[in-house]
Write an enzyme that holds these catalytic residues in place. Sequence first.
Site, PDB file in Angstrom:
ATOM      1  CG  HIS A 147       7.732   4.892   8.808  1.00  0.00           C
ATOM      2  ND1 HIS A 147       6.960   6.389   8.313  1.00  0.00           N
ATOM      3  CD2 HIS A 147       9.165   5.200   8.406  1.00  0.00           C
ATOM      4  CE1 HIS A 147       8.122   6.925   7.621  1.00  0.00           C
ATOM      5  NE2 HIS A 147       9.251   6.213   7.542  1.00  0.00           N
ATOM      6  CG  LEU A 172      -1.751   1.076   1.499  1.00  0.00           C
ATOM      7  CD1 LEU A 172      -2.815   1.305   0.622  1.00  0.00           C
ATOM      8  CD2 LEU A 172      -2.411   1.350   2.795  1.00  0.00           C
TER       9      LEU A 172
END
Length: 344
Positions: free
Chosen positions: A229, A125
């Site tokens: 992240h 993604l």
Amino acid sequence: MMVIRPVERSDVSALMQLASKTGGGLTSLPANEATLSARIERAIKTWQGELPKSEQGYVFVLEDSETGTVAGICAIEVAVGLNDPWYNYRVGTLVHASKELNVYNALPTLFLSNDHTGSSELCTLFLDPEWRKEGNGYLLSKSRFMFMAAFRDKFNDKVVAEMRGVIDEHGYSPFWQSLGKRFFSMDFSRADFLCGTGQKAFIAELMPKHPIYTHFLSQEAQDVIGQVHPQTAPARAVLEKEGFRYRNYIDIFDGGPTLECDIDRVRAIRKSRLVEVAEGQPAQGDFPACLVANENYHHFRVVLVRTDPATERLILTAAQLDALKCHAGDRVRLVRLCAEEKTA
């Protein structure tokens, strides 16, 4: 209009451009043209029914239908780990105790795992930063659920998604630095590239085979176990709203969390339904954003429209019908976004 469609061979240069913007750590989107071309070919062969389940994988792109610009990519692996082992660490506990000494220590421990073997995986993604607006992220991520709902028999009962772990702009991963590098003797970026280009034999050859006490890792590495992240935090939130949960499995490279959900419990899959479509001028009103997908396996399309999610007859413009490769009288799949997910 932004449209989700199956990947095509001509998309390879656009995917190379997307790969150059990931900042590293997105293993399945390496900036390697041969690897990306092979991934496209595998997707095409999957749609054509030429591959065994162990090799099947679907790839979709988000395209601006007016300009042809490819703004994002997403993918589904049908069944992971049936050819090459699919590794995670399971974050568990080992207890060391002595009644005689009155000592009791419950120690967080990493156990090498293949527990998700055979699961379907949401992967790859990535949305171009310039296109992170107007609900594009929701469309890109959730379009896969519309495909899975329409073609449920193609997928397995459990769906997993590996989230990118904490890595800085220079490719430094605290988890890798404290653990992986000691066994693999290479930088994170090198290991990431090898894995992304299909050279995975080194993992089985060099992986630590025994449980690892997390207290032996640096504090910085311990702090990022199961964390994402910063750029991945929105993607994690989207999946969690759909019912995905972190069940103490992490990535062996960067320590990022693996989320999982039973496929039939995914909100968008469970609540999506088929409605008849008609051509006309959609009613005006403060309607929520909804995903609308056709049921065409080889020419699958998804768009985002504002409409009444409870309607039994969906009115779409000629342009929307064209984008969906649909005609009046066809049946399309409809589901609203989560109530708190805004597109403006």
